[in-house]
Design a protein around this motif. Structure first.
Motif, PDB file in Angstrom:
ATOM      1  N   ASP A 129      51.210  -7.720  45.119  1.00  0.00           N
ATOM      2  CA  ASP A 129      50.382  -6.555  45.415  1.00  0.00           C
ATOM      3  C   ASP A 129      50.721  -6.024  46.799  1.00  0.00           C
ATOM      4  OD1 ASP A 129      48.479  -4.590  44.976  1.00  0.00           O
ATOM      5  OD2 ASP A 129      46.946  -6.001  44.295  1.00  0.00           O
ATOM      6  N   LYS A 130      50.220  -4.825  47.081  1.00  0.00           N
ATOM      7  CA  LYS A 130      50.341  -4.261  48.417  1.00  0.00           C
ATOM      8  C   LYS A 130      49.481  -5.080  49.378  1.00  0.00           C
ATOM      9  CE  LYS A 130      51.019   0.447  46.649  1.00  0.00           C
ATOM     10  NZ  LYS A 130      50.505   1.830  46.641  1.00  0.00           N
ATOM     11  N   PRO A 132      47.652  -5.622  40.093  1.00  0.00           N
ATOM     12  CA  PRO A 132      48.857  -5.936  40.870  1.00  0.00           C
ATOM     13  C   PRO A 132      49.983  -4.959  40.582  1.00  0.00           C
ATOM     14  CG  PRO A 132      48.558  -7.526  39.090  1.00  0.00           C
ATOM     15  CD  PRO A 132      47.315  -6.697  39.147  1.00  0.00           C
ATOM     16  N   VAL A 133      50.860  -4.769  41.567  1.00  0.00           N
ATOM     17  CA  VAL A 133      51.973  -3.838  41.370  1.00  0.00           C
ATOM     18  C   VAL A 133      53.027  -4.428  40.431  1.00  0.00           C
ATOM     19  CG1 VAL A 133      51.663  -2.686  43.588  1.00  0.00           C
ATOM     20  CG2 VAL A 133      53.213  -4.635  43.427  1.00  0.00           C
ATOM     21  N   PHE A 134      53.068  -5.774  40.326  1.00  0.00           N
ATOM     22  CA  PHE A 134      54.051  -6.407  39.440  1.00  0.00           C
ATOM     23  C   PHE A 134      53.627  -7.849  39.170  1.00  0.00           C
ATOM     24  CE2 PHE A 134      58.253  -7.683  37.884  1.00  0.00           C
ATOM     25  CZ  PHE A 134      58.655  -6.519  37.231  1.00  0.00           C
ATOM     26  N   VAL A 135      53.977  -8.325  37.970  1.00  0.00           N
ATOM     27  CA  VAL A 135      53.662  -9.698  37.552  1.00  0.00           C
ATOM     28  C   VAL A 135      54.932 -10.340  37.008  1.00  0.00           C
ATOM     29  CG1 VAL A 135      52.292 -11.159  36.012  1.00  0.00           C
ATOM     30  CG2 VAL A 135      51.282  -9.068  36.976  1.00  0.00           C
ATOM     31  N   ASN A 179      62.883  -4.112  43.405  1.00  0.00           N
ATOM     32  CA  ASN A 179      62.126  -3.180  42.563  1.00  0.00           C
ATOM     33  C   ASN A 179      60.631  -3.276  42.849  1.00  0.00           C
ATOM     34  OD1 ASN A 179      61.888  -1.258  40.325  1.00  0.00           O
ATOM     35  ND2 ASN A 179      60.951  -2.957  39.224  1.00  0.00           N
ATOM     36  N   ILE A 180      60.136  -4.511  43.072  1.00  0.00           N
ATOM     37  CA  ILE A 180      58.720  -4.684  43.413  1.00  0.00           C
ATOM     38  C   ILE A 180      58.414  -3.973  44.720  1.00  0.00           C
ATOM     39  CG2 ILE A 180      56.931  -6.373  43.997  1.00  0.00           C
ATOM     40  CD1 ILE A 180      58.417  -8.359  42.157  1.00  0.00           C
ATOM     41  N   GLY A 181      59.340  -4.098  45.686  1.00  0.00           N
ATOM     42  CA  GLY A 181      59.160  -3.402  46.959  1.00  0.00           C
ATOM     43  C   GLY A 181      59.066  -1.899  46.780  1.00  0.00           C
ATOM     44  N   LYS A 182      59.888  -1.373  45.886  1.00  0.00           N
ATOM     45  CA  LYS A 182      59.839   0.067  45.600  1.00  0.00           C
ATOM     46  C   LYS A 182      58.479   0.449  45.029  1.00  0.00           C
ATOM     47  CE  LYS A 182      61.859   3.668  42.701  1.00  0.00           C
ATOM     48  NZ  LYS A 182      62.788   3.989  41.595  1.00  0.00           N
ATOM     49  N   LEU A 183      57.992  -0.353  44.068  1.00  0.00           N
ATOM     50  CA  LEU A 183      56.693  -0.069  43.449  1.00  0.00           C
ATOM     51  C   LEU A 183      55.563  -0.149  44.474  1.00  0.00           C
ATOM     52  CD1 LEU A 183      57.120  -2.070  40.114  1.00  0.00           C
ATOM     53  CD2 LEU A 183      57.239   0.414  40.414  1.00  0.00           C
ATOM     54  N   LYS A 185      52.201  -8.945  49.235  1.00  0.00           N
ATOM     55  CA  LYS A 185      51.253 -10.046  49.131  1.00  0.00           C
ATOM     56  C   LYS A 185      51.421 -10.703  47.768  1.00  0.00           C
ATOM     57  CE  LYS A 185      46.858  -8.906  49.147  1.00  0.00           C
ATOM     58  NZ  LYS A 185      45.530  -8.532  49.686  1.00  0.00           N
ATOM     59  N   TRP A 186      51.349 -12.040  47.714  1.00  0.00           N
ATOM     60  CA  TRP A 186      51.512 -12.716  46.431  1.00  0.00           C
ATOM     61  C   TRP A 186      50.556 -13.892  46.277  1.00  0.00           C
ATOM     62  CZ3 TRP A 186      53.256 -17.835  45.682  1.00  0.00           C
ATOM     63  CH2 TRP A 186      53.751 -18.485  46.817  1.00  0.00           C
ATOM     64  N   THR A 187      50.246 -14.200  45.035  1.00  0.00           N
ATOM     65  CA  THR A 187      49.424 -15.352  44.695  1.00  0.00           C
ATOM     66  C   THR A 187      49.761 -15.775  43.270  1.00  0.00           C
ATOM     67  OG1 THR A 187      47.183 -16.265  44.756  1.00  0.00           O
ATOM     68  CG2 THR A 187      47.431 -14.083  43.776  1.00  0.00           C
ATOM     69  N   ILE A 188      49.025 -16.759  42.739  1.00  0.00           N
ATOM     70  CA  ILE A 188      49.298 -17.293  41.408  1.00  0.00           C
ATOM     71  C   ILE A 188      48.059 -17.179  40.530  1.00  0.00           C
ATOM     72  CG2 ILE A 188      50.017 -19.322  40.072  1.00  0.00           C
ATOM     73  CD1 ILE A 188      52.184 -18.173  41.900  1.00  0.00           C
ATOM     74  N   ALA A 189      48.265 -16.756  39.282  1.00  0.00           N
ATOM     75  CA  ALA A 189      47.208 -16.763  38.271  1.00  0.00           C
ATOM     76  C   ALA A 189      47.530 -17.854  37.256  1.00  0.00           C
ATOM     77  CB  ALA A 189      47.103 -15.412  37.586  1.00  0.00           C
ATOM     78  N   SER A 190      46.543 -18.695  36.929  1.00  0.00           N
ATOM     79  CA  SER A 190      46.709 -19.758  35.929  1.00  0.00           C
ATOM     80  C   SER A 190      45.851 -19.442  34.721  1.00  0.00           C
ATOM     81  CB  SER A 190      46.333 -21.119  36.515  1.00  0.00           C
ATOM     82  OG  SER A 190      45.051 -21.076  37.128  1.00  0.00           O
TER      83      SER A 190
END
Length: 373
Positions: free
Chosen positions: A79-80, A88-91, A112-116, A128-133
């Motif tokens: 995410d931003k 999120p911007v990408f998964v 590509n994530i940076g572009k988004l 910013k990043w994290t994990i979903a379980s």
């Protein structure tokens, strides 16, 4: 009477069993814990992204637990910096179909994530990043969050396909007649051998039917950008054009000559350009009259003012039994001037006269040539 009562008992048992199975098969959401620890990359890690397709960054985290001790699935959420991961911007799914506690993410995907996320090409920015379980529909997002600082490549996102169009091209301004630009191994480069007309515009597009992106060569002639401006060459000519999207660079080299070359007795015949990457010479008389019959040959292309050898992928060859096929595929040897190595051989030495076609057409899988008796 006894049999009747027995039948009733079996019927009641069957109904009870069916009802029990029905109840047992009802879907139940399995709860999982959130990921409590992120291992890598370190918080605040600086990553200068590389255009190479093999470059990756590894993400790793602590295992989550399912209440039935079964398999847990993971996603890496990006995410931003001011985002909350609700959208999120990408998964990216974890390795091993989402079941690993790690994910190898290519620099190309991160770019590509940076572009988004709104980071411009060649610029630095934060993700910013994290994990979903999860085990089912409900995802549990970790409270642990990290930042990576990425510097995006100077490149341009690669289109799925590329075509050359415009009044200065062989296909003209009609989009339906746009010429295919060949995609090269690696996925970042395209090239085409074609004729361009002086002073008339040409550009590159991503479709022959519904254009969503257009690319134009800049005035410096060495780079290109996503633009509808178009470009033009200074003189009519046959050109080899190579576009590298990983660096947004372009090379445009004029081809002034293509020669057929018999190794002995060093006989040359110049081919004439036919259009759309194809050259041809008619009525060649091969010379097999030397002190020993020698049927080896290859080609010389004068490109950008320098001669380049074009020959076989094999250093030594036996005469082929056919006149077309993989034996006749063409390979460039820019620094090899040896008179005999990587040469082809005629299918037979009884040929009195023949024509030769050389094809650098972007529509074919391989560059090749054909001997026609």
């Amino acid at each position: 009477m006894k049999n009747y009562k027995l039948s009733i008992a079996f019927f009641i048992l069957a109904v009870a069993t069916f009802a029990g199975c029905k109840k047992e098969n009802k879907f139940k959401e399995v709860k999982v814990t959130e990921v409590n620890t992120l291992y890598s990359p370190d918080d605040g890690r600086n990553v200068v992204l590389q255009a190479a397709g093999s470059a990756t960054l590894y993400f790793e985290w602590e295992k989550a637990i399912a209440e039935d001790n079964g398999v847990v699935y993971y996603d890496v959420l990006f995410d931003k910096p001011d985002g909350d991961f609700s959208n999120p911007v990408f998964v990216v799914a974890a390795d091993n179909n989402g079941t690993s506690t790690g994910a190898s993410i290519t620099h190309k995907v991160l770019n590509n994530i940076g572009k988004l996320a709104g980071i411009a090409s060649g610029e630095e920015g934060k993700l910013k990043w994290t994990i979903a379980s999860s085990r089912g529909l409900t995802k549990v997002v970790s409270q642990q969050v990290r930042i990576i600082n990425i510097t995006r490549t100077n490149g341009i996102d690669v289109p799925d396909a590329l075509f050359l169009t415009g009044e200065g091209t062989e296909g003209g301004a009609s989009l339906a007649q746009a010429l295919t630009v060949k995609a090269l191994p690696g996925g970042n480069e395209f090239e085409i051998y074609t004729k361009l007309l002086a002073g008339k515009k040409y550009s590159f597009v991503d479709s022959k039917t519904s254009v969503s992106r257009t690319f134009s060569v800049n005035a410096n002639g060495t780079s290109f950008k996503e633009s509808k401006d178009g470009a033009a060459v200074a003189k009519d000519g046959i050109y080899k054009i190579n576009l590298d999207f990983s660096s947004s660079s372009v090379s445009i080299s004029e081809i002034t000559k293509l020669d057929f070359f018999m190794c002995t007795p060093k006989k040359r015949e110049t081919l004439t350009y036919q259009g759309k990457g194809v050259w041809r010479v008619n009525d060649i008389v091969p010379d097999f009259t030397t002190s020993w019959p020698d049927d080896r040959y290859f080609f010389w292309m004068t490109i950008g003012g320098a001669e380049q050898k074009i020959g076989s992928s094999n250093k030594d060859n036996q005469p082929p039994t056919v006149t077309t096929g993989s034996f006749f595929y063409l390979v460039f040897y820019p620094t090899d001037n040896n008179q005999w190595d990587y040469s082809f051989k005629f299918p037979n030495q009884s040929v009195k006269k023949c024509s030769i076609t050389v094809s650098f057409s972007s529509d074919a899988a391989n560059y090749t040539h054909e001997i026609i008796y």
